[in-house]
Design an enzyme around this catalytic site. Structure first.
Site, PDB file in Angstrom:
ATOM      1  N   HIS A 128       0.816  -1.228   0.000  1.00 43.88           N
ATOM      2  CA  HIS A 128       0.000   0.000   0.000  1.00 43.88           C
ATOM      3  C   HIS A 128       0.848   1.276   0.000  1.00 43.88           C
ATOM      4  O   HIS A 128       0.560   2.234   0.708  1.00 43.88           O
ATOM      5  CB  HIS A 128      -0.950   0.006   1.190  1.00 43.88           C
ATOM      6  N   HIS A 199      -9.861   1.856   1.160  1.00 38.08           N
ATOM      7  CA  HIS A 199      -9.805   0.618   1.944  1.00 38.08           C
ATOM      8  C   HIS A 199     -10.797   0.621   3.111  1.00 38.08           C
ATOM      9  O   HIS A 199     -10.411   0.385   4.268  1.00 38.08           O
ATOM     10  CB  HIS A 199      -8.387   0.409   2.477  1.00 38.08           C
ATOM     11  N   GLU A 335     -11.394  -3.932  -2.474  1.00 42.58           N
ATOM     12  CA  GLU A 335     -10.605  -2.815  -2.967  1.00 42.58           C
ATOM     13  C   GLU A 335     -10.505  -2.882  -4.494  1.00 42.58           C
ATOM     14  O   GLU A 335      -9.910  -3.808  -5.040  1.00 42.58           O
ATOM     15  CB  GLU A 335      -9.205  -2.848  -2.349  1.00 42.58           C
TER      16      GLU A 335
END
Length: 371
Positions: A128, A199, A335
């Site tokens: 991420h 998220h 996601e």
């Protein structure tokens, strides 16, 4: 309704809990981090739905929608203050993810013959966006109207190891048919890679109502990308048919999660990228339904992939809104994204962004009561 206005409390009990579905107090979000002001912003629509978003990490803090009994229900897990988000052992609750969502193998990739190295924050990989990721920065916020919030951020050249000054703009829009639409846009002055997503951790029965394993899940994907033991795709695209990953027909999340399967063992459950079937922005790519609330969530996107995560690393370490903890598999994530490790896998859809190009993508979570 901007950050300066306090939300009206909702005095409706959530199913099977004593919790009151309400929007957090904005005073708990008004802090200064790295000389920038954080706050909480509220979106409302004509249908009575409400959303709370903080510019600290671009987090979706609350989504309040009606369940099958007409009770207002908060369907995302999160915290009631910036301080709690800062202290959390799970940094991604509700956050905007970037500069690259999901994993990059060994935190390395090559562009135009030059190798770039990222911060390793997930074993031997970068997850991420590495560190600092977009979840830990304060975004510039502009409330466009009562249902629209625009966040912007300049990720500077070599921030977190990525090349290029990246100008990012993310617009949240709460539609009158209870869709939370998220539009992403970005430009760069140097060739870079980008894979933005959001998220939120969903429990459609209501935040703090326990396991999410009985939610009904459908994902319109005939294929997925299997991973190695570090959750990096092995470069293959394989069919879901005949595997525990087949959600082409609505199935409870927990129906096959304990099947003896190497891929499930690697992820500790579902933590995999689904290769979405051909679709347009008006066709849902996934549907989830709360088994107790009857709340249905449809996911729309123009992205090629969807990471389905079954809350496998939730460890009851954090006290959330309404006083509950982040118990094991008490929430899930969907996601929208390009595929993990795309910069190192030429066969995957490209995530390269060059100067003069504009990165644009759009996704939406739409809520209703299942029929």
């Amino acid at each position: 309704m901007g950050a300066c206005n306090s939300p009206l409390s909702k005095t409706f009990k959530m199913i099977d809990t004593i919790h009151v579905a309400e929007l957090p107090n904005p005073l708990n979000f008004q802090q200064t981090i790295n000389d920038k002001k954080t706050d909480l912003f509220f979106l409302k629509n004509s249908s009575g739905a409400e959303v709370a978003i903080t510019n600290y990490g671009g987090r979706i803090v609350s989504i309040l929608v009606l369940d099958k009994k007409g009770k207002l229900t908060d369907v995302v897990e999160g915290y009631d203050s910036v301080a709690s988000y800062e202290a959390s052992t799970e940094p991604y609750f509700g956050a905007l993810i970037g500069r690259f969502g999901n994993r990059i193998a060994k935190g390395k990739f090559t562009l135009d013959g030059k190798e770039y190295t990222l911060f390793l924050n997930n074993g031997q990989n970068a997850l991420h966006g590495g560190r600092p990721g977009f979840q830990s920065v304060v975004w510039d916020a502009k409330q466009i109207d009562p249902s629209t919030l625009q966040l912007s951020y300049l990720a500077k050249d070599m921030e977190a190891g990525f090349p290029g000054n990246l100008n990012v703009k993310v617009t949240f829009k709460l539609t009158d048919d209870n869709g939370l639409k998220i539009d992403y846009e970005a430009t760069t002055d140097k060739t870079t890679v980008i894979n933005l997503t959001s998220h939120p951790f969903f429990n459609l029965n209501g935040a703090g109502t326990g396991t999410a394993l009985n939610h009904h899940i459908q994902i319109f994907a005939d294929q997925y990308t299997p991973v190695d033991s570090t959750l990096i795709p092995i470069g293959k695209i394989e069919p879901v048919k005949g595997t525990p990953f087949d959600f082409t027909k609505s199935t409870t999340m927990g129906a096959r999660i304990n099947t003896v399967d190497q891929q499930l063992a690697y992820g500790g459950g579902y933590d995999h990228n689904y290769v979405l079937n051909n679709h347009d922005a008006g066709t849902p790519v996934a549907i989830a339904i709360g088994d107790k609330s009857g709340i249905e969530m449809e996911v729309y996107t123009d992205e090629p992939g969807l990471q389905f995560y079954s809350g496998n690393f939730m460890q009851s370490k954090n006290i959330m809104k309404y006083g509950n903890r982040d118990d094991y598999r008490s929430a899930f994530a969907m996601e929208t994204q390009h595929f993990p490790d795309s910069p190192n896998e030429p066969s995957f859809p490209s995530t390269t962004l060059k100067p003069g190009q504009v990165y644009k993508t759009s996704s939406e979570y739409k809520f209703s009561v299942a029929k």
